[in-house]
Design an enzyme around this catalytic site. Sequence first.
Site, mmCIF file in Angstrom:
data_model
loop_
_atom_site.group_PDB
_atom_site.id
_atom_site.type_symbol
_atom_site.label_atom_id
_atom_site.label_comp_id
_atom_site.label_asym_id
_atom_site.label_seq_id
_atom_site.Cartn_x
_atom_site.Cartn_y
_atom_site.Cartn_z
ATOM 1 N N PHE A 22 0.860 -1.189 0.000
ATOM 2 C CA PHE A 22 0.000 0.000 0.000
ATOM 3 C C PHE A 22 0.901 1.245 0.000
ATOM 4 C CE2 PHE A 22 -3.430 2.782 1.031
ATOM 5 C CZ PHE A 22 -4.597 2.080 0.808
ATOM 6 N N PHE A 57 -1.076 -2.932 7.926
ATOM 7 C CA PHE A 57 -1.799 -3.715 8.935
ATOM 8 C C PHE A 57 -1.302 -5.158 8.986
ATOM 9 C CE2 PHE A 57 -5.571 -5.857 10.732
ATOM 10 C CZ PHE A 57 -5.843 -5.001 11.796
ATOM 11 N N GLU A 58 -0.870 -5.693 7.846
ATOM 12 C CA GLU A 58 -0.416 -7.093 7.779
ATOM 13 C C GLU A 58 1.072 -7.241 8.104
ATOM 14 O OE1 GLU A 58 -2.364 -5.742 5.241
ATOM 15 O OE2 GLU A 58 -4.151 -6.736 6.051
ATOM 16 N N VAL A 81 1.541 4.864 6.165
ATOM 17 C CA VAL A 81 0.110 5.101 6.394
ATOM 18 C C VAL A 81 -0.115 6.605 6.305
ATOM 19 C CG1 VAL A 81 -1.872 4.548 7.834
ATOM 20 C CG2 VAL A 81 0.209 3.178 8.050
ATOM 21 N N ILE A 82 -1.024 6.984 5.397
ATOM 22 C CA ILE A 82 -1.257 8.411 5.143
ATOM 23 C C ILE A 82 -2.643 8.801 5.635
ATOM 24 C CG2 ILE A 82 -1.384 10.191 3.363
ATOM 25 C CD1 ILE A 82 0.606 8.498 1.734
ATOM 26 N N THR A 86 -7.299 7.738 4.516
ATOM 27 C CA THR A 86 -8.090 6.704 5.176
ATOM 28 C C THR A 86 -8.741 7.205 6.451
ATOM 29 O OG1 THR A 86 -8.049 4.559 6.259
ATOM 30 C CG2 THR A 86 -5.994 5.804 6.289
ATOM 31 N N HIS A 88 -9.634 5.237 8.660
ATOM 32 C CA HIS A 88 -9.176 4.368 9.757
ATOM 33 C C HIS A 88 -7.652 4.435 9.941
ATOM 34 C CE1 HIS A 88 -9.375 1.712 6.208
ATOM 35 N NE2 HIS A 88 -8.428 0.994 6.748
ATOM 36 N N PHE A 113 10.790 -0.562 13.499
ATOM 37 C CA PHE A 113 9.606 0.159 13.017
ATOM 38 C C PHE A 113 10.011 1.246 12.026
ATOM 39 C CE2 PHE A 113 6.173 3.364 13.589
ATOM 40 C CZ PHE A 113 5.104 2.572 13.219
ATOM 41 N N ARG A 127 10.149 12.060 3.538
ATOM 42 C CA ARG A 127 10.830 11.230 4.553
ATOM 43 C C ARG A 127 11.364 9.936 3.955
ATOM 44 N NH1 ARG A 127 6.274 12.361 9.224
ATOM 45 N NH2 ARG A 127 6.424 14.613 8.952
HETATM 46 N N1 INI Z 1 -2.299 0.407 4.461
HETATM 47 C C1 INI Z 1 -1.167 1.143 4.486
HETATM 48 O O1 INI Z 1 -0.074 0.573 4.585
HETATM 49 N N2 INI Z 1 -1.226 2.494 4.367
HETATM 50 C C2 INI Z 1 -2.393 3.170 4.262
HETATM 51 O O2 INI Z 1 -2.367 4.433 4.172
HETATM 52 C C3 INI Z 1 -3.597 2.427 4.224
HETATM 53 N N3 INI Z 1 -4.863 3.092 4.058
HETATM 54 O O3 INI Z 1 -4.867 4.268 3.678
HETATM 55 O O4 INI Z 1 -5.916 2.506 4.250
HETATM 56 C C4 INI Z 1 -3.524 1.018 4.339
HETATM 57 N N4 INI Z 1 -4.646 0.256 4.337
HETATM 58 C C5 INI Z 1 -4.595 -1.167 4.090
HETATM 59 C C6 INI Z 1 -4.369 -1.974 5.351
HETATM 60 O O5 INI Z 1 -3.009 -1.874 5.769
HETATM 61 C C7 INI Z 1 -4.663 -3.454 5.102
HETATM 62 O O6 INI Z 1 -3.823 -3.938 4.075
HETATM 63 C C8 INI Z 1 -6.120 -3.692 4.698
HETATM 64 O O7 INI Z 1 -6.996 -3.097 5.634
HETATM 65 C C9 INI Z 1 -6.420 -5.216 4.679
HETATM 66 O O8 INI Z 1 -6.311 -5.776 5.970
#
Ligand code: INI
Length: 156
Positions: A22, A57-58, A81-82, A86, A88, A113, A127
Site C-alpha cells: 500500500f 496492517f499485515e 500510512v497516510i 483513510t 481508519h 519500526f 521522509r
Molecule cells: N495500508 C497502508 O499501509 N497504508 C495506508 O495508508 C492504508 N490506508 O490508507 O488505508 C492502508 N490500508 C490497508 C491496510 O493496511 C490493510 O492492508 C487492509 O486493511 C487489509 O487488511
Amino acid sequence: MAEFHGDFQVPQGRFAIVAGRFNALVSEALLSGCRDALARHGVAESAVDVAWAPGSFEIPLVARTLATTGRYVAVICLGCVIRGETPHFDMVAGQAAAGVMQAGLATGVPVIFGILTTDTVEQALNRAGLKGGNKGADAALAAIEMVNLLAAISSS
Ligand code: INI
C-alpha cells in the site's frame, strides 16, 4: 557498572525486510534507502531477504513469522500510512506500531519500526528520500545497532 552500546560493525547473519505494498511508491523508496544503508555498512546483498505484505496492517504478522524462523538477526518493517487517505488511519497506524513492537518482544529478535505515518503523500515522500533523509536508511541503522547491542548484553 556496565554500559552497553550497539555499534555499527556488520553483524554475522541475515536480515529480513517486510515492506507494505500500500502506497508502494513510498515503500519502494524506503526499501531502496534501507538496502543502500545495509550495503554501505557492509551487509552483503545476498544476506537480505524481502517480503511484501499487502499493507501496513499485515506487516506485524509477516515480521513475526520471519522472526520466528530463526533465520534472521533482525527484521525491518517498512511501510506508509497516510492520514488523508483513510478514515481508519489511527487503527491501521496504531495496530501496525503495536504489532511490530509485539513481534520483537515475542521473538526476542529486533523488529524495527520503519513505517511512516504522515498527513500527506508529500510528507511521506520527503521522509523516504525525496528531501534529505530516508527513514528506510534510519531503520537499517537501527537494526544493525540493535543486533550489536543485544549481542553485547548477551556476551557480557
Ligand atoms: N495500508 C497502508 O499501509 N497504508 C495506508 O495508508 C492504508 N490506508 O490508507 O488505508 C492502508 N490500508 C490497508 C491496510 O493496511 C490493510 O492492508 C487492509 O486493511 C487489509 O487488511
